[in-house]
Scaffold this motif. Structure first.
Motif, PDB file in Angstrom:
ATOM      1  N   LYS A 111       0.856  -1.205   0.000  1.00  0.00           N
ATOM      2  CA  LYS A 111       0.000   0.000   0.000  1.00  0.00           C
ATOM      3  C   LYS A 111       0.887   1.248   0.000  1.00  0.00           C
ATOM      4  CE  LYS A 111      -2.810   2.962   2.727  1.00  0.00           C
ATOM      5  NZ  LYS A 111      -2.419   3.754   3.872  1.00  0.00           N
ATOM      6  N   CYS A 126      -5.162   4.794  -2.040  1.00  0.00           N
ATOM      7  CA  CYS A 126      -4.568   3.482  -1.737  1.00  0.00           C
ATOM      8  C   CYS A 126      -5.076   2.976  -0.393  1.00  0.00           C
ATOM      9  CB  CYS A 126      -3.039   3.580  -1.698  1.00  0.00           C
ATOM     10  SG  CYS A 126      -2.369   4.174  -3.244  1.00  0.00           S
ATOM     11  N   TYR A 141      -7.580  -3.402   2.331  1.00  0.00           N
ATOM     12  CA  TYR A 141      -8.924  -3.804   2.731  1.00  0.00           C
ATOM     13  C   TYR A 141      -8.878  -5.144   3.442  1.00  0.00           C
ATOM     14  CZ  TYR A 141     -10.957  -0.243  -0.335  1.00  0.00           C
ATOM     15  OH  TYR A 141     -11.308   0.938  -0.926  1.00  0.00           O
ATOM     16  N   TYR A 153      -5.291  -2.054  -2.662  1.00  0.00           N
ATOM     17  CA  TYR A 153      -5.877  -1.333  -3.788  1.00  0.00           C
ATOM     18  C   TYR A 153      -5.210   0.027  -3.974  1.00  0.00           C
ATOM     19  CZ  TYR A 153      -9.247   1.173  -6.646  1.00  0.00           C
ATOM     20  OH  TYR A 153      -9.827   1.916  -7.647  1.00  0.00           O
ATOM     21  N   GLU A 186      -5.270   3.520  -7.175  1.00  0.00           N
ATOM     22  CA  GLU A 186      -5.820   3.937  -8.475  1.00  0.00           C
ATOM     23  C   GLU A 186      -5.203   5.250  -8.941  1.00  0.00           C
ATOM     24  OE1 GLU A 186      -9.992   4.367  -7.312  1.00  0.00           O
ATOM     25  OE2 GLU A 186      -9.658   6.466  -6.833  1.00  0.00           O
ATOM     26  N   LEU A 211      -7.742  -2.325 -15.196  1.00  0.00           N
ATOM     27  CA  LEU A 211      -7.566  -2.892 -13.854  1.00  0.00           C
ATOM     28  C   LEU A 211      -6.442  -3.918 -13.922  1.00  0.00           C
ATOM     29  CD1 LEU A 211      -8.629  -3.291 -10.879  1.00  0.00           C
ATOM     30  CD2 LEU A 211     -10.105  -5.082 -11.793  1.00  0.00           C
ATOM     31  N   TYR A 234      -4.452  -6.849 -12.017  1.00  0.00           N
ATOM     32  CA  TYR A 234      -4.568  -7.775 -10.881  1.00  0.00           C
ATOM     33  C   TYR A 234      -3.263  -8.530 -10.688  1.00  0.00           C
ATOM     34  CZ  TYR A 234      -5.445 -12.279  -8.605  1.00  0.00           C
ATOM     35  OH  TYR A 234      -5.348 -13.387  -7.796  1.00  0.00           O
ATOM     36  N   LYS A 271      -6.379   1.090 -12.264  1.00  0.00           N
ATOM     37  CA  LYS A 271      -6.696   0.604 -10.916  1.00  0.00           C
ATOM     38  C   LYS A 271      -5.864  -0.640 -10.672  1.00  0.00           C
ATOM     39  CE  LYS A 271     -11.401   2.419 -11.024  1.00  0.00           C
ATOM     40  NZ  LYS A 271     -12.846   2.146 -10.914  1.00  0.00           N
ATOM     41  N   ILE A 326      -5.382  -4.040  -8.169  1.00  0.00           N
ATOM     42  CA  ILE A 326      -5.886  -4.869  -7.071  1.00  0.00           C
ATOM     43  C   ILE A 326      -4.896  -6.013  -6.844  1.00  0.00           C
ATOM     44  CG2 ILE A 326      -7.461  -6.115  -8.640  1.00  0.00           C
ATOM     45  CD1 ILE A 326      -9.288  -6.588  -6.243  1.00  0.00           C
ATOM     46  N   GLU A 357      -4.092  -9.302  -4.490  1.00  0.00           N
ATOM     47  CA  GLU A 357      -4.759 -10.246  -3.604  1.00  0.00           C
ATOM     48  C   GLU A 357      -3.766 -10.991  -2.712  1.00  0.00           C
ATOM     49  OE1 GLU A 357      -6.561 -13.580  -5.669  1.00  0.00           O
ATOM     50  OE2 GLU A 357      -7.668 -14.181  -3.872  1.00  0.00           O
ATOM     51  N   HIS A 396     -17.606  -4.377  -4.083  1.00  0.00           N
ATOM     52  CA  HIS A 396     -16.857  -3.185  -4.508  1.00  0.00           C
ATOM     53  C   HIS A 396     -16.929  -2.996  -6.029  1.00  0.00           C
ATOM     54  CE1 HIS A 396     -15.146  -4.020  -0.530  1.00  0.00           C
ATOM     55  NE2 HIS A 396     -14.904  -2.734  -0.464  1.00  0.00           N
ATOM     56  N   LEU A 455     -14.169  -0.995  -8.404  1.00  0.00           N
ATOM     57  CA  LEU A 455     -13.392  -1.781  -9.379  1.00  0.00           C
ATOM     58  C   LEU A 455     -13.880  -1.619 -10.814  1.00  0.00           C
ATOM     59  CD1 LEU A 455     -13.061  -5.028  -7.218  1.00  0.00           C
ATOM     60  CD2 LEU A 455     -11.327  -3.264  -7.568  1.00  0.00           C
TER      61      LEU A 455
END
Ligand code: BES
Ligand code: MN
Length: 458
Positions: free
Chosen positions: A47, A58, A61, A70, A72, A83, A85, A147, A149, A151, A168, A172
């Motif tokens: 982050k 940023c 979550y 996250y 953006e 996006l 990932y 964006k 993301i 995980e 979300h 997203l």
């Protein structure tokens, strides 16, 4: 791309590599509860890193287990949104004794970086972050909205990410997803991957006597759970290498003639393939090539089996239970839940009355593919051509990234798979590595990808 971004990337190789090494040092193994803190620390570092490269909003979550990171950048008004990932969790390191260097102390040898997570997936997604950083640093802007993301639960089947996506959808919202989390076909061959297999994973436990029994006193009078389990397992495939579960192949999309020809054109040396994995011969479903067997046909694998006495010496015993972990790689349009259901019903039918059976369902994931004539393929070809200096080849892959199907289902968007790994990088194995030229070319490819995406939408 302006030459200045390119030279920025070239002149920051050492810095980028050092940062990647810092990211790799987190022991972010998602499956081991003791490592929860390390997974969390890795998320916090990421982050902060997203903030430092110029991303906004940023956040880390929390989920029921490991957090989602996250960030953006949404200042390209009127432009589409990409996006990206990736997953920052990694597989366990065992067997530790087979590593040449400690798995979380990234070691450089030649042009490869050795560490757990080097290619799967920290090195691959980090290339995209460095592309964003380079673009923002040099141009103060990006060609598209972005964006990110990241995980922390991919390697345990993404148990909380679907829920996160559903709750979300606004955050997203995007036009396209890009993922780099798979191998290129070969070194020097830029690759577009347009399909992944899905997965369903179950465990069967065959339970016999209420305790281990003396095999002299009781042998002959009761069913042996290991033997019973072995017999059941032996019935799960026929001698043509096909699964015998009723209806298993009903939803399988047949291989098209175009795909068959495409795959056959890819350079493939069976001897080298066998040598790389150390097997004396190959085997599989009759009538299909190795690529077809691993990319477009479903399979069933026995992952592990335990039961009875395995200690030193000999002990005469009839074990009270035996168990096996079985997974099936699935292809479009097979449904993991449905297949798990057919599997359960079938093995229960195969189970004799002399034992009891328990079945546990572990994780699963939907298979995925996009049509070869999908419009996003064109812009990906252009980006790879510019990033690697060569036309890409097209592959499907046998591995699974369960969330990719959910991007379509929940967010309604396609995913482009831009592999930056290599097939011999020992993912999930000791001495995992990442070929650094792919890291640097990957950063450039990601820059070009954003440019091509912006052009495409004009
Ligand atoms: N990076 C892999 C997925 C992959 C591997 C794609 C090889 C294509 C070729 C990913 O990190 C992974 O290992 N996925 C798991 C998913 C499972 C835990 C649900 C897999 O495929 O076993
Ligand atoms: Mn993996």
């Amino acid at each position: 791309m302006s030459n200045s971004i390119e030279s920025f990337i070239d002149s920051n190789r050492v810095k980028f590599l050092e940062e990647l090494r810092t990211l790799i040092r987190f022991h972010s193994i998602s499956s081991i509860s003791e490592n929860k803190g390390e997974v969390q620390k890795c998320a916090s570092w990421l982050k902060a890193h997203l903030e430092s490269i110029g991303l906004k909003n940023c956040a880390v979550y929390p989920t029921d287990r490991h957090p989602v990171v996250y960030g953006e950048w949404l200042e390209a008004s009127g432009k589409p949104t990409l996006l990206i990932y990736g997953h920052y969790d990694v597989q366990p390191v065992d067997p530790l004794e087979l590593w040449d260097n400690p798995p979380f102390e990234p070691a450089m040898k030649g042009d490869k970086l050795y560490a757990r997570g080097a290619t799967d997936n920290k090195g691959q997604f980090f290339a995209h972050l460095k592309a964003i950083e380079s673009g923002l640093k040099i141009n103060k802007t990006l060609p598209v909205n972005v964006k990110i993301i990241l995980e922390g639960e991919e390697e345990i089947g993404s148990p909380n990410l679907n829920k996160f996506l559903k709750s979300h959808t606004g955050l997203l919202k995007c036009d396209l997803v890009a993922v780099s989390d798979s191998p290129m076909f070969a070194k020097g061959m830029p690759t577009i991957c347009y399909g992944l297999r899905g997965l369903t994973y179950l465990e069967i436990k065959v339970i016999g006597p209420s305790k281990d029994l003396h095999s002299g006193s009781f042998g002959g009078a009761v069913a042996n759970p290991i033997e019973t389990l072995a017999k059941i397992i032996a019935k799960l495939k026929d001698d043509k290498g096909r699964a015998t579960i009723p209806g298993f192949y009903d939803q399988v999309l047949p291989l098209t003639e175009v795909e068959r020809l495409n795959f056959a054109k890819l350079p493939y040396n069976e001897k080298e393939y066998m040598a790389e994995i150390g097997v004396p011969a190959l085997t599989g479903e009759e009538g299909y090539s190795t690529m077809e067997r691993t990319w477009v046909r479903p399979t069933m694998e026995l992952n592990g089996m335990v039961g009875g006495f395995t200690g030193e010496g000999a002990k005469t015993v009839i074990p009270s239970y035996a168990s096996a972990k079985i997974s099936m790689r699935l292809v479009p349009e097979q449904d993991p839940e449905e297949i798990a259901g057919s599997f359960e019903a079938y093995v229960k039918k195969l189970c004799p009355p002399s034992v009891k059976m328990e079945i546990i369902r572990h994780h699963g994931g939907q298979p995925f593919h996009i049509p070869l004539d999908s419009p996003v393929i064109k812009l990906t070809i252009n980006a790879l051509k510019r990033g690697f200096g060569k036309d890409p080849v097209f592959v499907r892959e046998g591995g699974s990234i369960p969330i990719v199907a959910s991007f379509k289902k929940i967010l309604g968007v396609d995913t482009v798979l831009l592999p930056l790994g290599l097939p011999d990088e020992n993912t999930h194995s000791p001495n995992e590595s990442f070929y650094l030229p792919n890291f640097y070319d990957g950063i450039k490819t990601s820059v070009y990808f954003m440019e091509e995406m912006a052009k495409y939408s004009d």
